[in-house]
Scaffold this motif. Structure first.
Motif, PDB file in Angstrom:
ATOM      1  N   ILE A 132       0.844  -1.198   0.000  1.00  0.00           N
ATOM      2  CA  ILE A 132       0.000   0.000   0.000  1.00  0.00           C
ATOM      3  C   ILE A 132       0.875   1.241   0.000  1.00  0.00           C
ATOM      4  CG2 ILE A 132      -1.755   1.275   1.275  1.00  0.00           C
ATOM      5  CD1 ILE A 132      -2.655  -1.501   2.375  1.00  0.00           C
ATOM      6  N   HIS A 133       0.673   2.086  -1.000  1.00  0.00           N
ATOM      7  CA  HIS A 133       1.401   3.352  -1.089  1.00  0.00           C
ATOM      8  C   HIS A 133       0.623   4.476  -0.412  1.00  0.00           C
ATOM      9  CE1 HIS A 133       4.582   1.853  -3.600  1.00  0.00           C
ATOM     10  NE2 HIS A 133       3.689   1.293  -4.392  1.00  0.00           N
ATOM     11  N   ARG A 134      -0.687   4.414  -0.487  1.00  0.00           N
ATOM     12  CA  ARG A 134      -1.522   5.446   0.107  1.00  0.00           C
ATOM     13  C   ARG A 134      -2.903   4.863   0.373  1.00  0.00           C
ATOM     14  NH1 ARG A 134      -0.805  10.606  -3.017  1.00  0.00           N
ATOM     15  NH2 ARG A 134       1.194  10.397  -2.039  1.00  0.00           N
ATOM     16  N   ILE A 135      -3.438   5.155   1.544  1.00  0.00           N
ATOM     17  CA  ILE A 135      -4.811   4.750   1.867  1.00  0.00           C
ATOM     18  C   ILE A 135      -5.403   5.834   2.744  1.00  0.00           C
ATOM     19  CG2 ILE A 135      -4.174   3.405   3.907  1.00  0.00           C
ATOM     20  CD1 ILE A 135      -6.375   1.374   3.093  1.00  0.00           C
ATOM     21  N   GLY A 136      -6.630   6.180   2.492  1.00  0.00           N
ATOM     22  CA  GLY A 136      -7.262   7.224   3.287  1.00  0.00           C
ATOM     23  C   GLY A 136      -8.730   7.366   2.951  1.00  0.00           C
ATOM     24  N   ARG A 137      -9.325   8.360   3.553  1.00  0.00           N
ATOM     25  CA  ARG A 137     -10.749   8.629   3.389  1.00  0.00           C
ATOM     26  C   ARG A 137     -10.959   9.930   2.640  1.00  0.00           C
ATOM     27  NH1 ARG A 137     -14.494   6.496   7.470  1.00  0.00           N
ATOM     28  NH2 ARG A 137     -13.496   4.747   8.464  1.00  0.00           N
ATOM     29  N   VAL A 138     -12.058   9.995   1.927  1.00  0.00           N
ATOM     30  CA  VAL A 138     -12.512  11.219   1.271  1.00  0.00           C
ATOM     31  C   VAL A 138     -14.019  11.332   1.501  1.00  0.00           C
ATOM     32  CG1 VAL A 138     -10.680  11.317  -0.467  1.00  0.00           C
ATOM     33  CG2 VAL A 138     -12.769  10.062  -0.963  1.00  0.00           C
ATOM     34  N   ASN A 139     -14.606  12.399   1.023  1.00  0.00           N
ATOM     35  CA  ASN A 139     -16.035  12.695   1.222  1.00  0.00           C
ATOM     36  C   ASN A 139     -16.341  12.965   2.689  1.00  0.00           C
ATOM     37  OD1 ASN A 139     -16.667  12.471  -1.493  1.00  0.00           O
ATOM     38  ND2 ASN A 139     -17.119  10.295  -1.326  1.00  0.00           N
ATOM     39  N   GLU A 173     -10.514  18.253  -1.191  1.00  0.00           N
ATOM     40  CA  GLU A 173     -10.151  16.929  -0.669  1.00  0.00           C
ATOM     41  C   GLU A 173      -9.271  16.179  -1.659  1.00  0.00           C
ATOM     42  OE1 GLU A 173     -13.493  14.564   0.457  1.00  0.00           O
ATOM     43  OE2 GLU A 173     -13.828  15.679   2.301  1.00  0.00           O
ATOM     44  N   GLY A 174      -9.613  16.241  -2.938  1.00  0.00           N
ATOM     45  CA  GLY A 174      -8.811  15.575  -3.958  1.00  0.00           C
ATOM     46  C   GLY A 174      -7.384  16.078  -3.975  1.00  0.00           C
ATOM     47  N   LEU A 175      -7.207  17.378  -3.854  1.00  0.00           N
ATOM     48  CA  LEU A 175      -5.861  17.969  -3.813  1.00  0.00           C
ATOM     49  C   LEU A 175      -5.103  17.519  -2.567  1.00  0.00           C
ATOM     50  CD1 LEU A 175      -6.713  21.584  -5.038  1.00  0.00           C
ATOM     51  CD2 LEU A 175      -5.471  19.807  -6.312  1.00  0.00           C
ATOM     52  N   LEU A 176      -5.793  17.472  -1.428  1.00  0.00           N
ATOM     53  CA  LEU A 176      -5.142  17.033  -0.189  1.00  0.00           C
ATOM     54  C   LEU A 176      -4.694  15.579  -0.268  1.00  0.00           C
ATOM     55  CD1 LEU A 176      -7.486  18.729   2.462  1.00  0.00           C
ATOM     56  CD2 LEU A 176      -5.166  19.431   1.795  1.00  0.00           C
ATOM     57  N   VAL A 177      -5.567  14.714  -0.774  1.00  0.00           N
ATOM     58  CA  VAL A 177      -5.218  13.291  -0.901  1.00  0.00           C
ATOM     59  C   VAL A 177      -4.063  13.119  -1.890  1.00  0.00           C
ATOM     60  CG1 VAL A 177      -6.057  11.042  -1.710  1.00  0.00           C
ATOM     61  CG2 VAL A 177      -7.464  12.431  -0.167  1.00  0.00           C
ATOM     62  N   ALA A 178      -4.103  13.847  -2.999  1.00  0.00           N
ATOM     63  CA  ALA A 178      -3.013  13.772  -3.988  1.00  0.00           C
ATOM     64  C   ALA A 178      -1.688  14.236  -3.391  1.00  0.00           C
ATOM     65  CB  ALA A 178      -3.368  14.606  -5.213  1.00  0.00           C
ATOM     66  N   ALA A 179      -1.757  15.147  -2.415  1.00  0.00           N
ATOM     67  CA  ALA A 179      -0.543  15.642  -1.766  1.00  0.00           C
ATOM     68  C   ALA A 179      -0.078  14.717  -0.637  1.00  0.00           C
ATOM     69  CB  ALA A 179      -0.790  17.046  -1.215  1.00  0.00           C
ATOM     70  N   GLY A 180      -0.830  13.618  -0.388  1.00  0.00           N
ATOM     71  CA  GLY A 180      -0.400  12.655   0.617  1.00  0.00           C
ATOM     72  C   GLY A 180      -1.124  12.736   1.946  1.00  0.00           C
ATOM     73  N   TRP A 181      -2.094  13.599   2.077  1.00  0.00           N
ATOM     74  CA  TRP A 181      -2.853  13.698   3.322  1.00  0.00           C
ATOM     75  C   TRP A 181      -3.750  12.484   3.486  1.00  0.00           C
ATOM     76  CZ3 TRP A 181      -4.348  18.635   6.036  1.00  0.00           C
ATOM     77  CH2 TRP A 181      -3.397  19.635   5.829  1.00  0.00           C
ATOM     78  N   SER A 182      -3.992  12.094   4.720  1.00  0.00           N
ATOM     79  CA  SER A 182      -4.963  11.056   5.036  1.00  0.00           C
ATOM     80  C   SER A 182      -6.021  11.694   5.931  1.00  0.00           C
ATOM     81  CB  SER A 182      -4.288   9.896   5.752  1.00  0.00           C
ATOM     82  OG  SER A 182      -5.226   8.880   6.014  1.00  0.00           O
ATOM     83  N   LEU A 183      -7.215  11.862   5.397  1.00  0.00           N
ATOM     84  CA  LEU A 183      -8.275  12.510   6.156  1.00  0.00           C
ATOM     85  C   LEU A 183      -8.784  11.566   7.241  1.00  0.00           C
ATOM     86  CD1 LEU A 183     -10.192  14.100   3.144  1.00  0.00           C
ATOM     87  CD2 LEU A 183      -8.475  15.164   4.607  1.00  0.00           C
ATOM     88  N   ALA A 197      -7.456   3.997  -2.062  1.00  0.00           N
ATOM     89  CA  ALA A 197      -6.170   3.364  -1.796  1.00  0.00           C
ATOM     90  C   ALA A 197      -5.411   3.210  -3.104  1.00  0.00           C
ATOM     91  CB  ALA A 197      -6.360   1.995  -1.150  1.00  0.00           C
ATOM     92  N   LEU A 198      -4.115   3.405  -3.033  1.00  0.00           N
ATOM     93  CA  LEU A 198      -3.221   3.145  -4.150  1.00  0.00           C
ATOM     94  C   LEU A 198      -2.259   2.072  -3.673  1.00  0.00           C
ATOM     95  CD1 LEU A 198      -2.189   3.850  -6.998  1.00  0.00           C
ATOM     96  CD2 LEU A 198      -0.658   5.509  -5.890  1.00  0.00           C
ATOM     97  N   ALA A 199      -2.259   0.940  -4.367  1.00  0.00           N
ATOM     98  CA  ALA A 199      -1.433  -0.193  -3.963  1.00  0.00           C
ATOM     99  C   ALA A 199      -0.720  -0.769  -5.180  1.00  0.00           C
ATOM    100  CB  ALA A 199      -2.315  -1.258  -3.297  1.00  0.00           C
ATOM    101  N   GLN A 200       0.396  -1.434  -4.904  1.00  0.00           N
ATOM    102  CA  GLN A 200       1.201  -2.010  -5.987  1.00  0.00           C
ATOM    103  C   GLN A 200       1.320  -3.513  -5.783  1.00  0.00           C
ATOM    104  OE1 GLN A 200       5.113  -0.298  -6.306  1.00  0.00           O
ATOM    105  NE2 GLN A 200       5.164  -0.737  -8.486  1.00  0.00           N
ATOM    106  N   ALA A 201       1.156  -4.235  -6.881  1.00  0.00           N
ATOM    107  CA  ALA A 201       1.279  -5.698  -6.849  1.00  0.00           C
ATOM    108  C   ALA A 201       2.731  -6.071  -6.596  1.00  0.00           C
ATOM    109  CB  ALA A 201       0.806  -6.292  -8.167  1.00  0.00           C
TER     110      ALA A 201
END
Length: 132
Positions: free
Chosen positions: A50-57, A103-113, A121-125
């Protein structure tokens, strides 16, 4: 998804998040509301890093709390936010969309709400496991 994704391939997940107040899964439309820990565990168990996981909305989640509470008291079943009819004009609509852009900008910048109705979530196999 893991079985058919090549090693090193990226997976972007957008799914329902368990929110406050706690609401059960929706049996009529068959969707599950994940906690962050549960989604993380499932991705890791499927051999994803997992590279990034978080909440939006988050704002939407706060606005929907009264509807969730009313749905609990009704006999017609759970409130289905995904299928609700929402007006698409006016100041409230513009405010909601401005907030979602932020929110989209914050998540793209690495924030986890800390809260929100949706998980992303962005994950790599990983190399090897589960690949065809």
């Amino acid at each position: 998804i893991r079985r058919v994704l090549r090693p090193g391939g990226l997976l972007f997940v957008r799914t329902n998040a368990q929110a406050l107040p706690y609401t059960p899964d929706d049996p009529q439309y068959n969707f599950h509301k994940y906690t962050t820990g549960e989604l993380r565990a499932r991705l890791e168990a499927a051999a994803f890093v997992i590279h990034r996981i978080g909440r939006v909305n988050a704002l939407l989640g706060l606005v929907e709390i009264p509807r969730e509470l009313r749905a609990r008291r009704s006999s017609t079943g759970g409130y289905v936010g995904l299928l609700a009819t929402v007006p698409r004009k006016g100041a409230t609509w513009r405010l909601k969309h401005a907030w979602l852009r932020l929110e989209g900008l914050l998540v793209a910048a690495g924030w986890s709400l800390p809260l929100g109705r949706t998980h992303v979530a962005l994950a790599q196999a990983t190399e090897g496991a589960g690949c065809v």
